[in-house]
Design a protein around this motif. Structure first.
Motif, PDB file in Angstrom:
ATOM      1  N   LYS A   1       0.773  -1.238   0.000  1.00 23.44           N
ATOM      2  CA  LYS A   1       0.000   0.000   0.000  1.00 23.44           C
ATOM      3  C   LYS A   1       0.804   1.288   0.000  1.00 23.44           C
ATOM      4  O   LYS A   1       0.904   1.977  -1.002  1.00 23.44           O
ATOM      5  N   PHE A   2       1.351   1.639   1.172  1.00 23.62           N
ATOM      6  CA  PHE A   2       1.713   3.035   1.427  1.00 23.62           C
ATOM      7  C   PHE A   2       3.216   3.278   1.542  1.00 23.62           C
ATOM      8  O   PHE A   2       3.962   2.424   2.015  1.00 23.62           O
ATOM      9  N   TRP A   3       3.602   4.460   1.158  1.00 23.95           N
ATOM     10  CA  TRP A   3       4.900   5.029   1.484  1.00 23.95           C
ATOM     11  C   TRP A   3       4.661   6.498   1.860  1.00 23.95           C
ATOM     12  O   TRP A   3       3.883   7.160   1.189  1.00 23.95           O
ATOM     13  N   PRO A   4       5.285   7.017   2.904  1.00 22.35           N
ATOM     14  CA  PRO A   4       6.237   6.346   3.799  1.00 22.35           C
ATOM     15  C   PRO A   4       5.564   5.358   4.745  1.00 22.35           C
ATOM     16  O   PRO A   4       4.340   5.309   4.837  1.00 22.35           O
ATOM     17  N   VAL A   5       6.384   4.600   5.454  1.00 21.29           N
ATOM     18  CA  VAL A   5       5.883   3.574   6.367  1.00 21.29           C
ATOM     19  C   VAL A   5       5.056   4.215   7.470  1.00 21.29           C
ATOM     20  O   VAL A   5       5.497   5.170   8.118  1.00 21.29           O
ATOM     21  N   LYS A   6       3.833   3.697   7.666  1.00 16.03           N
ATOM     22  CA  LYS A   6       2.950   4.204   8.714  1.00 16.03           C
ATOM     23  C   LYS A   6       2.443   3.083   9.612  1.00 16.03           C
ATOM     24  O   LYS A   6       2.525   3.161  10.825  1.00 16.03           O
ATOM     25  N   GLY A   7       1.892   2.037   9.000  1.00 16.36           N
ATOM     26  CA  GLY A   7       1.278   0.960   9.781  1.00 16.36           C
ATOM     27  C   GLY A   7       2.123  -0.292   9.810  1.00 16.36           C
ATOM     28  O   GLY A   7       3.222  -0.365   9.241  1.00 16.36           O
ATOM     29  N   GLY A   8       1.572  -1.308  10.477  1.00 19.67           N
ATOM     30  CA  GLY A   8       2.292  -2.553  10.666  1.00 19.67           C
ATOM     31  C   GLY A   8       2.592  -3.291   9.384  1.00 19.67           C
ATOM     32  O   GLY A   8       3.665  -3.881   9.224  1.00 19.67           O
ATOM     33  N   VAL A   9       1.643  -3.298   8.428  1.00 26.07           N
ATOM     34  CA  VAL A   9       1.863  -4.008   7.165  1.00 26.07           C
ATOM     35  C   VAL A   9       3.031  -3.394   6.410  1.00 26.07           C
ATOM     36  O   VAL A   9       3.913  -4.097   5.899  1.00 26.07           O
ATOM     37  N   GLU A  10       3.047  -2.057   6.339  1.00 29.09           N
ATOM     38  CA  GLU A  10       4.128  -1.391   5.618  1.00 29.09           C
ATOM     39  C   GLU A  10       5.477  -1.623   6.304  1.00 29.09           C
ATOM     40  O   GLU A  10       6.506  -1.758   5.647  1.00 29.09           O
ATOM     41  N   LYS A  11       5.459  -1.690   7.628  1.00 29.46           N
ATOM     42  CA  LYS A  11       6.707  -1.938   8.356  1.00 29.46           C
ATOM     43  C   LYS A  11       7.244  -3.327   8.051  1.00 29.46           C
ATOM     44  O   LYS A  11       8.465  -3.516   7.889  1.00 29.46           O
ATOM     45  N   VAL A  12       6.365  -4.316   7.971  1.00 30.83           N
ATOM     46  CA  VAL A  12       6.801  -5.662   7.617  1.00 30.83           C
ATOM     47  C   VAL A  12       7.415  -5.665   6.212  1.00 30.83           C
ATOM     48  O   VAL A  12       8.481  -6.262   5.989  1.00 30.83           O
ATOM     49  N   MET A  13       6.766  -4.997   5.279  1.00 32.24           N
ATOM     50  CA  MET A  13       7.310  -4.906   3.912  1.00 32.24           C
ATOM     51  C   MET A  13       8.701  -4.287   3.915  1.00 32.24           C
ATOM     52  O   MET A  13       9.628  -4.801   3.275  1.00 32.24           O
ATOM     53  N   TYR A  14       8.819  -3.179   4.615  1.00 35.36           N
ATOM     54  CA  TYR A  14      10.094  -2.461   4.647  1.00 35.36           C
ATOM     55  C   TYR A  14      11.181  -3.297   5.330  1.00 35.36           C
ATOM     56  O   TYR A  14      12.322  -3.391   4.842  1.00 35.36           O
ATOM     57  N   ASP A  15      10.840  -3.931   6.445  1.00 35.79           N
ATOM     58  CA  ASP A  15      11.820  -4.752   7.158  1.00 35.79           C
ATOM     59  C   ASP A  15      12.257  -5.947   6.317  1.00 35.79           C
ATOM     60  O   ASP A  15      13.438  -6.336   6.335  1.00 35.79           O
ATOM     61  N   LEU A  16      11.328  -6.550   5.590  1.00 40.32           N
ATOM     62  CA  LEU A  16      11.699  -7.643   4.697  1.00 40.32           C
ATOM     63  C   LEU A  16      12.631  -7.150   3.591  1.00 40.32           C
ATOM     64  O   LEU A  16      13.636  -7.795   3.272  1.00 40.32           O
ATOM     65  N   THR A  17      12.289  -6.007   3.017  1.00 36.63           N
ATOM     66  CA  THR A  17      13.106  -5.460   1.924  1.00 36.63           C
ATOM     67  C   THR A  17      14.536  -5.227   2.386  1.00 36.63           C
ATOM     68  O   THR A  17      15.495  -5.685   1.744  1.00 36.63           O
ATOM     69  N   CYS A  18      14.702  -4.529   3.489  1.00 33.57           N
ATOM     70  CA  CYS A  18      16.044  -4.204   3.977  1.00 33.57           C
ATOM     71  C   CYS A  18      16.757  -5.433   4.548  1.00 33.57           C
ATOM     72  O   CYS A  18      17.968  -5.607   4.356  1.00 33.57           O
ATOM     73  N   GLY A  19      16.000  -6.306   5.224  1.00 38.61           N
ATOM     74  CA  GLY A  19      16.608  -7.494   5.808  1.00 38.61           C
ATOM     75  C   GLY A  19      17.095  -8.474   4.765  1.00 38.61           C
ATOM     76  O   GLY A  19      18.171  -9.070   4.913  1.00 38.61           O
ATOM     77  N   LEU A  20      16.317  -8.657   3.714  1.00 38.70           N
ATOM     78  CA  LEU A  20      16.747  -9.547   2.630  1.00 38.70           C
ATOM     79  C   LEU A  20      17.943  -8.965   1.892  1.00 38.70           C
ATOM     80  O   LEU A  20      18.884  -9.677   1.544  1.00 38.70           O
ATOM     81  N   ALA A  21      17.914  -7.644   1.671  1.00 35.36           N
ATOM     82  CA  ALA A  21      19.034  -7.003   0.990  1.00 35.36           C
ATOM     83  C   ALA A  21      20.322  -7.160   1.791  1.00 35.36           C
ATOM     84  O   ALA A  21      21.404  -7.345   1.218  1.00 35.36           O
ATOM     85  N   ALA A  22      20.203  -7.114   3.117  1.00 32.73           N
ATOM     86  CA  ALA A  22      21.385  -7.282   3.969  1.00 32.73           C
ATOM     87  C   ALA A  22      21.986  -8.680   3.844  1.00 32.73           C
ATOM     88  O   ALA A  22      23.166  -8.882   4.138  1.00 32.73           O
ATOM     89  N   LYS A  23      21.176  -9.640   3.407  1.00 30.18           N
ATOM     90  CA  LYS A  23      21.662 -11.003   3.194  1.00 30.18           C
ATOM     91  C   LYS A  23      22.059 -11.249   1.737  1.00 30.18           C
ATOM     92  O   LYS A  23      22.252 -12.393   1.323  1.00 30.18           O
TER      93      LYS A  23
END
Length: 369
Positions: A8-30
């Motif tokens: 849905k949204f940018w910038p991160v506001k709710g829990g769903v967007e936070k999960v998306m963002y954390d997955l994006t950055c966490g996977l990239a770190a690997k």
């Protein structure tokens, strides 16, 4: 592999967007290339570099209605991008994302992340159901955040063979000992019960306020957050003569959250409806070893997140006396409290740490390719 998180949204506001963002950055770190496609009201049409090997692509939001975005350019963007990715990870509920995927012509693997059922917009759901069912059928795997939510979702009844439980994971809160000590100094001799979240009907906050009337005088209930029920809660507090026993903080700045979690003795989530699907605030508190008092909401994962008798206690919904009793039971004596505190911290480390979520998601991706 290359992954696209679609939501849905940018910038991160709710829990769903936070999960998306954390997955994006966490996977990239690997070392896994991972991007996000979502919509924003201002500055749309951007490509934002959020980490090495990770970008956020934003489409233009025309308007927001019925808790979703109307963004036709999401369809255009996805049609142009889709074939660059091995897996598209769609975050539900988001009718716009489902429509964009349907019209994209994408032939690769799809992961559907089922954060919650659509509960409020029942009339619009009737219109959306055919597309929602197509999305469930199209998905190669369906991810739920708790086993309870997966098993109780009627929409997923025929998807049992491809469902996976991957609980939400977060970075543990960084302790703010000085901030917590300063807060506690403002409540000398008090046991602090803390809530953090939007002041909205499904949170059940009227029962938390009433619970304060059933607690000993050395307890104080502190409610952090803003929302449409703030005046109602103030009026309820005054009617029950609890002005010194219930504190309404208003908005809690991000930099103060760890201090409040650290200062409290118990975190309470008194929600009353399945709209509360998981309760990320519970695991934020647990990451600092704080026991939780929550409610047993039929079909929700909240009572699974807070393991009864381990990380805290769960009670029936809309029962103020039961909330109060659970709090006093946890704080009955130092040994009992210490056991719940250890249980909360251990449960966070083993199930809800962000590294666990990233590793489980990566394992799922690899199983599909």
């Amino acid at each position: 592999m290359k992954i696209l998180q679609l939501g849905k949204f940018w910038p991160v506001k709710g829990g769903v967007e936070k999960v998306m963002y954390d997955l994006t950055c966490g996977l990239a770190a690997k070392g896994v290339a991972c991007d996000m496609l979502c919509s924003e009201t201002e500055g749309a049409g951007r490509i934002i570099n959020v980490a090495p090997n990770a970008h956020v692509v934003t489409s233009n939001t025309w308007l927001k209605a019925a808790a979703t975005t109307i963004s036709p350019s999401t369809v255009t963007y996805l049609r142009g991008m889709a074939d660059d990715y091995d897996i598209i990870h769609v975050h539900h509920p988001d009718p716009m994302a489902a429509l964009a995927l349907r019209l994209s012509g994408y032939k690769g693997k799809v992961v559907l992340h089922w954060h919650s059922d659509i509960l409020k917009q029942k009339r619009l759901l009737k219109l959306y159901e055919p597309l929602q069912q197509w999305l469930i059928d199209r998905a190669d795997a369906v991810v739920g955040t708790s086993p309870e939510y997966i098993s109780h979702s009627t929409a997923l009844a025929n998807a049992a063979g491809k469902t996976r439980c991957i609980p939400i994971g977060i970075e543990p809160m960084t302790p703010d000992h000085a901030g917590a000590a300063k807060i506690r100094a403002g409540f000398p001799g008090k046991k602090i019960i803390f809530f953090l979240g939007r002041l909205i009907p499904y949170k059940g906050l009227e029962y938390l306020v009433t619970a304060a009337a059933h607690l000993p005088e050395d307890y104080v209930v502190v409610i952090g957050g803003t929302g449409p029920l703030e005046n109602d809660l103030r009026q309820q507090r005054a009617a029950l003569k609890l002005d010194n026993r219930v504190v309404l903080l208003g908005e809690v700045p991000e930099e103060m959250k760890a201090a409040w979690y650290g200062a409290c003795d118990i975190f309470c989530l008194p929600s009353v409806m399945k709209t509360e699907a998981f309760g990320i605030v519970q695991i934020e508190a647990m990451s600092l070893g704080k026991p939780v008092v929550a409610t047993r909401i039929d079909g929700s994962g909240t009572a699974w997140v807070n393991s009864h008798g381990v990380s805290g206690l769960n009670v029936e919904v809309r029962d103020a006396r039961a909330l109060a009793k659970a709090m006093t039971d946890i704080l009955a004596d130092p040994d009992t409290y210490a056991a719940y505190s250890r249980g909360a911290a251990d449960r966070f480390r083993t199930i809800f740490h962000i590294d666990t979520m990233i590793d489980n998601t990566l394992r799922l991706y690899r199983s599909l390719l």
